[in-house]
Motif scaffolding. Structure first.
Motif, PDB file in Angstrom:
ATOM      1  N   ASP A   3      40.288 103.822  41.430  1.00  0.00           N
ATOM      2  CA  ASP A   3      41.694 104.128  41.193  1.00  0.00           C
ATOM      3  C   ASP A   3      41.961 105.586  41.560  1.00  0.00           C
ATOM      4  N   LEU A   4      42.700 105.802  42.631  1.00  0.00           N
ATOM      5  CA  LEU A   4      43.017 107.149  43.115  1.00  0.00           C
ATOM      6  C   LEU A   4      44.470 107.519  42.877  1.00  0.00           C
ATOM      7  N   LYS A   5      45.157 106.763  42.052  1.00  0.00           N
ATOM      8  CA  LYS A   5      46.574 107.006  41.810  1.00  0.00           C
ATOM      9  C   LYS A   5      46.764 108.342  41.089  1.00  0.00           C
ATOM     10  N   MET A  13      44.912 124.502  50.534  1.00  0.00           N
ATOM     11  CA  MET A  13      44.420 124.831  49.199  1.00  0.00           C
ATOM     12  C   MET A  13      43.148 124.025  48.940  1.00  0.00           C
ATOM     13  N   PRO A  14      42.106 124.650  48.415  1.00  0.00           N
ATOM     14  CA  PRO A  14      40.848 123.934  48.219  1.00  0.00           C
ATOM     15  C   PRO A  14      40.916 122.975  47.029  1.00  0.00           C
ATOM     16  N   GLY A  15      40.149 121.917  47.106  1.00  0.00           N
ATOM     17  CA  GLY A  15      39.997 121.011  45.976  1.00  0.00           C
ATOM     18  C   GLY A  15      41.060 119.936  45.899  1.00  0.00           C
ATOM     19  N   LEU A  16      41.001 119.217  44.801  1.00  0.00           N
ATOM     20  CA  LEU A  16      41.934 118.127  44.519  1.00  0.00           C
ATOM     21  C   LEU A  16      42.807 118.496  43.342  1.00  0.00           C
ATOM     22  N   TYR A  17      43.947 117.824  43.275  1.00  0.00           N
ATOM     23  CA  TYR A  17      44.913 118.087  42.218  1.00  0.00           C
ATOM     24  C   TYR A  17      45.421 116.776  41.656  1.00  0.00           C
ATOM     25  N   GLU A  50      45.478 107.907  47.791  1.00  0.00           N
ATOM     26  CA  GLU A  50      45.704 106.470  47.978  1.00  0.00           C
ATOM     27  C   GLU A  50      46.090 106.140  49.411  1.00  0.00           C
ATOM     28  N   ASP A  51      46.772 107.063  50.085  1.00  0.00           N
ATOM     29  CA  ASP A  51      47.301 106.806  51.423  1.00  0.00           C
ATOM     30  C   ASP A  51      46.328 107.146  52.549  1.00  0.00           C
ATOM     31  N   ILE A  52      45.212 107.788  52.233  1.00  0.00           N
ATOM     32  CA  ILE A  52      44.279 108.217  53.275  1.00  0.00           C
ATOM     33  C   ILE A  52      43.321 107.079  53.602  1.00  0.00           C
ATOM     34  N   GLY A 124      34.884 113.353  35.886  1.00  0.00           N
ATOM     35  CA  GLY A 124      35.051 112.099  35.151  1.00  0.00           C
ATOM     36  C   GLY A 124      36.298 111.327  35.535  1.00  0.00           C
ATOM     37  N   ASN A 125      36.804 111.537  36.729  1.00  0.00           N
ATOM     38  CA  ASN A 125      38.029 110.863  37.160  1.00  0.00           C
ATOM     39  C   ASN A 125      37.788 109.673  38.077  1.00  0.00           C
ATOM     40  N   LEU A 126      36.549 109.273  38.253  1.00  0.00           N
ATOM     41  CA  LEU A 126      36.258 108.076  39.048  1.00  0.00           C
ATOM     42  C   LEU A 126      36.394 106.867  38.136  1.00  0.00           C
TER      43      LEU A 126
END
Length: 177
Positions: A3-5, A13-17, A50-52, A124-126
Motif C-alpha cells: 500500500d503506497l497510498k 528534495m531527498p527522501g520520501l514524504y 502509486e502512479d510510478i 515501518g510504512n510497508l
C-alpha cells in the motif's frame, strides 16, 4: 500488493514524504526521515508512488508490485543497499524483475527504488494491501449512505416556520421592513 497510498516524492528534495493534509495552495507533507512537516506547493514537481511504474519488455509494472516482490524475497527485511556498485544493483534487480527493459531502466532508477523501499521499510510504512472487492464495496456503501442524509438535510431546510407558512429564500415582497 504494497500500500503506497499517501506517499510522495518531491523532485529536488531527498527522501520520501507522507501527505498529511491539503492546504489552499498545495499539500502539507511530513518527511519520513525526520518527521518535519512543511507545505509542498503546486510549483513543486510531486510524484505519488502509486502512479510510478517501471518499463518492462511487456506492459509497464507498477512500483507496488515491484516492492511486493522485494518484500517477498527479503521476508520483509531491507533490500540491497543503494550505495553498492552497479553490478550488484543490476543483478539484484534482475532477480526481482527479470523482464525489465534494459535500455530504458537505468541503474539510477534501480538505486532510487531500493532507497525508497529501504526508507519505507525502516520507518515501518510497508503495509501489505489485501486484494479484493472490499474497497469497492466500501465505496458503494459510503455513497449509498450519504445520499439519504443529503435528502434529509434538504427537506429540513425547506420545512415550515412556527406560524405554519413555508420558508422562502428571504425575498421580501413589500418594500418596508
Amino acid at each position: 500488493m504494497i500500500d503506497l497510498k499517501g506517499f510522495i516524492s518531491i523532485s529536488g528534495m531527498p527522501g520520501l514524504y507522507k501527505v498529511i493534509a491539503q492546504s489552499k495552495n498545495g499539500v502539507i507533507v511530513e518527511s519520513l526521515a525526520d518527521k518535519r512537516r512543511f507545505p509542498a506547493f503546486a510549483s513543486h514537481k510531486i510524484s505519488t508512488l502509486e502512479d510510478i511504474s517501471m518499463f518492462t519488455t511487456g506492459e509497464d509494472k507498477p512500483l507496488r508490485e515491484i516492492m511486493k516482490s522485494i518484500f517477498d524475497k527479503e521476508n520483509g527485511g531491507p533490500a540491497v543497499d543503494n550505495k553498492k556498485d552497479d553490478k550488484e544493483i543490476t543483478t539484484y534487480f534482475e532477480a526481482i524483475l527479470p523482464d525489465y527493459d534494459k535500455d530504458r531502466v537505468y541503474v539510477s532508477n534501480m538505486r532510487k527504488l531500493f532507497s525508497w523501499y529501504n526508507q519505507l521499510q525502516s520507518t515501518g510504512n510497508l503495509k501489505i494491501k489485501e486484494e479484493g472487492a472490499n474497497e469497492e464495496d466500501g465505496k458503494v456503501k459510503l455513497e449509498d449512505k450519504t445520499k439519504p442524509e443529503i435528502k434529509k438535510q434538504a427537506v429540513a431546510k425547506i420545512g415550515k416556520t412556527q406560524a405554519g407558512n413555508r420558508k422562502t429564500a428571504g425575498v421580501r415582497k413589500s418594500g418596508a421592513a
